[in-house]
Design a protein around this motif. Structure first.
Motif, mmCIF file in Angstrom:
data_model
loop_
_atom_site.group_PDB
_atom_site.id
_atom_site.type_symbol
_atom_site.label_atom_id
_atom_site.label_comp_id
_atom_site.label_asym_id
_atom_site.label_seq_id
_atom_site.Cartn_x
_atom_site.Cartn_y
_atom_site.Cartn_z
ATOM 1 N N ASN A 149 -0.890 -4.937 0.840
ATOM 2 C CA ASN A 149 -0.022 -4.284 -0.127
ATOM 3 C C ASN A 149 -0.420 -2.815 -0.202
ATOM 4 O OD1 ASN A 149 1.563 -3.492 -2.277
ATOM 5 N ND2 ASN A 149 0.279 -4.454 -3.831
ATOM 6 N N HIS A 150 0.453 -1.946 0.327
ATOM 7 C CA HIS A 150 0.174 -0.510 0.321
ATOM 8 C C HIS A 150 0.643 0.079 -1.000
ATOM 9 C CE1 HIS A 150 -1.137 -0.249 4.489
ATOM 10 N NE2 HIS A 150 -0.138 -1.057 4.805
ATOM 11 N N ILE A 151 -0.290 0.346 -1.887
ATOM 12 C CA ILE A 151 0.021 0.922 -3.192
ATOM 13 C C ILE A 151 0.385 2.396 -3.053
ATOM 14 C CG2 ILE A 151 -0.928 1.377 -5.497
ATOM 15 C CD1 ILE A 151 -2.799 -1.057 -4.955
ATOM 16 N N LEU A 152 -0.288 3.079 -2.134
ATOM 17 C CA LEU A 152 -0.005 4.475 -1.803
ATOM 18 C C LEU A 152 0.247 4.560 -0.298
ATOM 19 C CD1 LEU A 152 -2.807 6.174 -3.945
ATOM 20 C CD2 LEU A 152 -0.348 6.225 -4.397
ATOM 21 N N PRO A 153 0.861 5.631 0.172
ATOM 22 C CA PRO A 153 1.116 5.754 1.615
ATOM 23 C C PRO A 153 -0.172 5.538 2.416
ATOM 24 C CG PRO A 153 2.261 7.482 0.431
ATOM 25 C CD PRO A 153 1.407 6.779 -0.577
ATOM 26 N N PRO A 154 -0.108 4.737 3.469
ATOM 27 C CA PRO A 154 -1.328 4.397 4.206
ATOM 28 C C PRO A 154 -1.990 5.611 4.850
ATOM 29 C CG PRO A 154 0.615 3.618 5.366
ATOM 30 C CD PRO A 154 1.082 4.076 4.022
ATOM 31 N N VAL A 155 -3.313 5.609 4.781
ATOM 32 C CA VAL A 155 -4.136 6.638 5.423
ATOM 33 C C VAL A 155 -5.098 5.926 6.365
ATOM 34 C CG1 VAL A 155 -5.942 8.366 5.051
ATOM 35 C CG2 VAL A 155 -3.961 8.272 3.522
ATOM 36 N N TYR A 156 -5.202 6.443 7.588
ATOM 37 C CA TYR A 156 -6.100 5.868 8.582
ATOM 38 C C TYR A 156 -7.131 6.909 8.993
ATOM 39 C CZ TYR A 156 -2.708 2.089 9.015
ATOM 40 O OH TYR A 156 -1.879 1.024 8.752
ATOM 41 N N HIS A 157 -8.378 6.481 9.092
ATOM 42 C CA HIS A 157 -9.439 7.349 9.592
ATOM 43 C C HIS A 157 -9.707 7.038 11.057
ATOM 44 C CE1 HIS A 157 -11.373 8.143 5.368
ATOM 45 N NE2 HIS A 157 -10.213 8.736 5.538
ATOM 46 N N GLY A 158 -10.145 8.049 11.787
ATOM 47 C CA GLY A 158 -10.536 7.826 13.169
ATOM 48 C C GLY A 158 -11.703 6.866 13.254
ATOM 49 N N ASP A 159 -11.715 6.058 14.307
ATOM 50 C CA ASP A 159 -12.742 5.037 14.460
ATOM 51 C C ASP A 159 -13.169 4.979 15.916
ATOM 52 O OD1 ASP A 159 -14.096 2.604 13.093
ATOM 53 O OD2 ASP A 159 -13.264 1.781 14.934
ATOM 54 N N PRO A 160 -14.501 4.972 16.172
ATOM 55 C CA PRO A 160 -14.968 5.011 17.564
ATOM 56 C C PRO A 160 -14.651 3.763 18.369
ATOM 57 C CG PRO A 160 -16.812 4.740 16.047
ATOM 58 C CD PRO A 160 -15.615 5.051 15.222
#
Length: 212
Positions: A149-160
């Motif tokens: 459930n996305h309460i706010l617009p999704p944010v993704y961080h870079g991941d190795p």
């Protein structure tokens, strides 16, 4: 994190090192560090690349729900930080760098770290943090059926280890310090800035929590 790590070792063992490299060089010959156990929640990065030379050092990644904590997949130890395979009181020090914002219930993870720390053990970590807010920003929640459930617009961080990146569930605030206290931690927040050590800018926030 390296600065705080050296400070913890000086406080806990009375040993002062100028750098992590000096620590690595002397660790194998110092009796005081013979039983000092460190767990790092990642298997990449410059700090890990140095610390992996230490005795009693463990590092892991989270590789997905299809695996069980303690499994080794392609040479990488898998651990779910909400239910690790480690025994109670396993480690003197746990390190995590921008990890807990990616756990659907991060405080369940903090509780698990508390369990595996020795009495007086420390968790040094970084997370995205609003120093001017009182409540954590919950951006997404994991539902019982596995959907998000996305309460706010999704944010993704870079991941190795994930080309697509990794979802941010929570951005923390002062509320985190209260909740950590409720779990039994004595928390310290540092905004580290030292031009001599090459730490520049005004947002190098690092947390050091002690299992009381």
């Amino acid at each position: 994190m390296a600065v705080l790590l050296l400070g913890v070792i000086q406080e806990a063992k009375g040993l002062k090192f100028k750098s992590v490299k000096e620590l690595i060089k002397k660790a194998n010959i110092l009796e005081e560090l013979a039983d000092f156990k460190i767990y790092n929640t990642e298997t990449t990065g410059c700090l890990h690349n140095l610390l992996k030379e230490l005795p009693n050092y463990t590092a892991s990644e989270y590789l997905g729900t299809e695996y069980t904590s303690g499994e080794v997949i392609n040479g990488i130890l898998h651990q779910d930080l909400t239910k690790t395979a480690f025994a109670d009181y396993s480690f003197d020090l746990v390190l995590s760098s921008d990890v807990f914002e990616h756990i659907p219930d991060p405080y369940e993870g903090f509780q698990e770290i508390y369990r595996i720390l020795k009495s007086g053990g420390r968790h040094i970590f970084t997370v995205p943090f609003y120093s001017d807010r009182y409540r954590d920003e919950v951006r997404a929640k994991l539902q019982e059926d596995g959907s998000i459930n996305h309460i706010l617009p999704p944010v993704y961080h870079g991941d190795p280890i994930r080309a697509e990146g990794i979802l941010v569930y929570v951005i923390f605030s002062l509320e985190m310090l209260i909740k950590l206290s409720d779990l039994g931690y004595n928390s310290r927040m540092y905004n580290v800035r030292n031009s001599w050590q090459g730490i520049l800018g005004y947002n190098a926030i690092v947390f050091d929590t002690v299992k009381t």
